[in-house]
Design a protein around this motif. Structure first.
Motif, PDB file in Angstrom:
ATOM      1  N   LYS A   9      -4.536 -11.627  -1.406  1.00 34.76           N
ATOM      2  CA  LYS A   9      -3.862 -11.350  -2.677  1.00 34.76           C
ATOM      3  C   LYS A   9      -3.972  -9.859  -3.009  1.00 34.76           C
ATOM      4  O   LYS A   9      -4.753  -9.444  -3.844  1.00 34.76           O
ATOM      5  N   LYS A  10      -3.184  -9.069  -2.301  1.00 36.14           N
ATOM      6  CA  LYS A  10      -3.173  -7.622  -2.500  1.00 36.14           C
ATOM      7  C   LYS A  10      -1.741  -7.117  -2.356  1.00 36.14           C
ATOM      8  O   LYS A  10      -1.019  -7.540  -1.450  1.00 36.14           O
ATOM      9  N   PRO A  11      -1.342  -6.200  -3.220  1.00 38.41           N
ATOM     10  CA  PRO A  11       0.022  -5.658  -3.130  1.00 38.41           C
ATOM     11  C   PRO A  11       0.346  -5.054  -1.769  1.00 38.41           C
ATOM     12  O   PRO A  11       1.506  -5.039  -1.359  1.00 38.41           O
ATOM     13  N   ASP A  12      -0.680  -4.580  -1.055  1.00 40.13           N
ATOM     14  CA  ASP A  12      -0.451  -3.963   0.254  1.00 40.13           C
ATOM     15  C   ASP A  12       0.202  -4.914   1.252  1.00 40.13           C
ATOM     16  O   ASP A  12       0.793  -4.466   2.236  1.00 40.13           O
ATOM     17  N   TYR A  13       0.091  -6.219   1.020  1.00 43.86           N
ATOM     18  CA  TYR A  13       0.618  -7.197   1.965  1.00 43.86           C
ATOM     19  C   TYR A  13       2.043  -7.658   1.636  1.00 43.86           C
ATOM     20  O   TYR A  13       2.596  -8.500   2.332  1.00 43.86           O
ATOM     21  N   THR A  14       2.627  -7.094   0.598  1.00 43.95           N
ATOM     22  CA  THR A  14       3.996  -7.471   0.227  1.00 43.95           C
ATOM     23  C   THR A  14       4.974  -7.199   1.375  1.00 43.95           C
ATOM     24  O   THR A  14       5.842  -8.018   1.670  1.00 43.95           O
ATOM     25  N   SER A  15       4.827  -6.073   2.046  1.00 37.11           N
ATOM     26  CA  SER A  15       5.733  -5.752   3.160  1.00 37.11           C
ATOM     27  C   SER A  15       5.567  -6.751   4.307  1.00 37.11           C
ATOM     28  O   SER A  15       6.540  -7.085   4.994  1.00 37.11           O
ATOM     29  N   MET A  16       4.349  -7.260   4.516  1.00 35.68           N
ATOM     30  CA  MET A  16       4.134  -8.261   5.559  1.00 35.68           C
ATOM     31  C   MET A  16       4.883  -9.557   5.227  1.00 35.68           C
ATOM     32  O   MET A  16       5.501 -10.163   6.105  1.00 35.68           O
ATOM     33  N   ILE A  17       4.842  -9.959   3.970  1.00 30.20           N
ATOM     34  CA  ILE A  17       5.570 -11.157   3.535  1.00 30.20           C
ATOM     35  C   ILE A  17       7.063 -10.970   3.776  1.00 30.20           C
ATOM     36  O   ILE A  17       7.750 -11.878   4.229  1.00 30.20           O
TER      37      ILE A  17
ATOM     38  N   VAL B  16      13.822  -9.814  -0.246  1.00 29.28           N
ATOM     39  CA  VAL B  16      13.608  -9.301  -1.602  1.00 29.28           C
ATOM     40  C   VAL B  16      13.013 -10.381  -2.499  1.00 29.28           C
ATOM     41  O   VAL B  16      12.046 -10.149  -3.224  1.00 29.28           O
ATOM     42  N   ALA B  17      13.580 -11.591  -2.435  1.00 29.23           N
ATOM     43  CA  ALA B  17      13.078 -12.691  -3.262  1.00 29.23           C
ATOM     44  C   ALA B  17      11.630 -13.022  -2.932  1.00 29.23           C
ATOM     45  O   ALA B  17      10.812 -13.261  -3.829  1.00 29.23           O
ATOM     46  N   MET B  18      11.282 -13.014  -1.654  1.00 28.79           N
ATOM     47  CA  MET B  18       9.906 -13.311  -1.260  1.00 28.79           C
ATOM     48  C   MET B  18       8.947 -12.218  -1.721  1.00 28.79           C
ATOM     49  O   MET B  18       7.816 -12.514  -2.128  1.00 28.79           O
ATOM     50  N   GLY B  19       9.370 -10.981  -1.662  1.00 27.34           N
ATOM     51  CA  GLY B  19       8.532  -9.898  -2.180  1.00 27.34           C
ATOM     52  C   GLY B  19       8.259 -10.081  -3.660  1.00 27.34           C
ATOM     53  O   GLY B  19       7.118  -9.949  -4.120  1.00 27.34           O
ATOM     54  N   GLU B  20       9.292 -10.406  -4.419  1.00 27.50           N
ATOM     55  CA  GLU B  20       9.130 -10.633  -5.856  1.00 27.50           C
ATOM     56  C   GLU B  20       8.250 -11.854  -6.129  1.00 27.50           C
ATOM     57  O   GLU B  20       7.397 -11.826  -7.015  1.00 27.50           O
TER      58      GLU B  20
ATOM     59  N   GLY C 170      -0.347 -12.251  -9.391  1.00 24.40           N
ATOM     60  CA  GLY C 170      -0.724 -12.000 -10.778  1.00 24.40           C
ATOM     61  C   GLY C 170      -1.288 -13.227 -11.468  1.00 24.40           C
ATOM     62  O   GLY C 170      -1.945 -13.134 -12.495  1.00 24.40           O
ATOM     63  N   LYS C 171      -1.052 -14.408 -10.910  1.00 26.00           N
ATOM     64  CA  LYS C 171      -1.493 -15.650 -11.533  1.00 26.00           C
ATOM     65  C   LYS C 171      -2.651 -16.311 -10.808  1.00 26.00           C
ATOM     66  O   LYS C 171      -3.240 -17.247 -11.300  1.00 26.00           O
ATOM     67  N   SER C 172      -2.977 -15.863  -9.636  1.00 30.89           N
ATOM     68  CA  SER C 172      -3.938 -16.545  -8.788  1.00 30.89           C
ATOM     69  C   SER C 172      -5.374 -16.127  -9.070  1.00 30.89           C
ATOM     70  O   SER C 172      -5.659 -14.954  -9.277  1.00 30.89           O
ATOM     71  N   SER C 173      -6.278 -17.110  -9.042  1.00 29.76           N
ATOM     72  CA  SER C 173      -7.706 -16.804  -9.124  1.00 29.76           C
ATOM     73  C   SER C 173      -8.324 -16.730  -7.724  1.00 29.76           C
ATOM     74  O   SER C 173      -9.475 -16.364  -7.572  1.00 29.76           O
ATOM     75  N   ASP C 174      -7.559 -17.086  -6.714  1.00 25.17           N
ATOM     76  CA  ASP C 174      -8.029 -17.039  -5.332  1.00 25.17           C
ATOM     77  C   ASP C 174      -7.947 -15.617  -4.789  1.00 25.17           C
ATOM     78  O   ASP C 174      -7.275 -14.761  -5.353  1.00 25.17           O
ATOM     79  N   GLU C 175      -8.565 -15.424  -3.654  1.00 24.76           N
ATOM     80  CA  GLU C 175      -8.489 -14.140  -2.960  1.00 24.76           C
ATOM     81  C   GLU C 175      -7.265 -14.073  -2.046  1.00 24.76           C
ATOM     82  O   GLU C 175      -6.983 -13.045  -1.453  1.00 24.76           O
ATOM     83  N   SER C 176      -6.560 -15.211  -1.914  1.00 27.17           N
ATOM     84  CA  SER C 176      -5.388 -15.247  -1.033  1.00 27.17           C
ATOM     85  C   SER C 176      -4.335 -16.190  -1.604  1.00 27.17           C
ATOM     86  O   SER C 176      -4.608 -17.000  -2.482  1.00 27.17           O
ATOM     87  N   ILE C 177      -3.139 -16.063  -1.073  1.00 29.46           N
ATOM     88  CA  ILE C 177      -1.998 -16.889  -1.452  1.00 29.46           C
ATOM     89  C   ILE C 177      -1.542 -17.630  -0.202  1.00 29.46           C
ATOM     90  O   ILE C 177      -1.391 -17.031   0.860  1.00 29.46           O
ATOM     91  N   GLU C 178      -1.308 -18.931  -0.327  1.00 26.58           N
ATOM     92  CA  GLU C 178      -0.787 -19.706   0.799  1.00 26.58           C
ATOM     93  C   GLU C 178       0.731 -19.810   0.664  1.00 26.58           C
ATOM     94  O   GLU C 178       1.236 -20.151  -0.405  1.00 26.58           O
TER      95      GLU C 178
END
Length: 118
Positions: A12-20, A43-47, A54-62
């Protein structure tokens, strides 16, 4: 490729948006989207990723990509932190997602996006 499921867990870090965006682009290419559809998905996946971290309490997003015969369904899952106030930036993100995807659904713990395959 029908009924294939691809699951990715991203920190869960903005740096990984490009990877998504890159992963989404590759999957969009595999399901047969044209260049414009792939760009819309990226674009939709980046957003969606930005909204979810911004909503997650986890350290990652699945992120789960489900490939069907006539559509690609993508779900982003997380554990909620609490608080449901939406910023102007988040509202803009939703508007962008909804303009690019065929369907978009939001809950406290998930964003689900659907784009049909022509």
């Amino acid at each position: 490729m029908n009924n294939d499921i691809i699951v990715v867990t991203i920190p869960k870090k903005p740096d990984y948006t490009s990877m998504i965006r890159l992963i989404s682009s590759s999957i969009g290419n595999k399901v047969g989207y044209n260049i414009d559809e792939i760009e819309d998905l990226k674009v939709a996946m980046g957003e969606a990723f930005i909204l979810s971290y911004g909503k997650s309490s986890d350290e990652s997003i699945e992120i789960e990509f489900q490939i069907h015969k006539n559509k690609l369904e993508v779900s982003l899952h997380w554990n909620i932190t609490g608080g449901n106030e939406e910023s102007k930036e988040a509202a803009l993100g939703r508007m962008i997602i909804e303009s690019l995807m065929d369907e978009a659904y939001y809950t406290d713990e998930e964003i689900r996006l659907i784009k049909y395959i022509d």
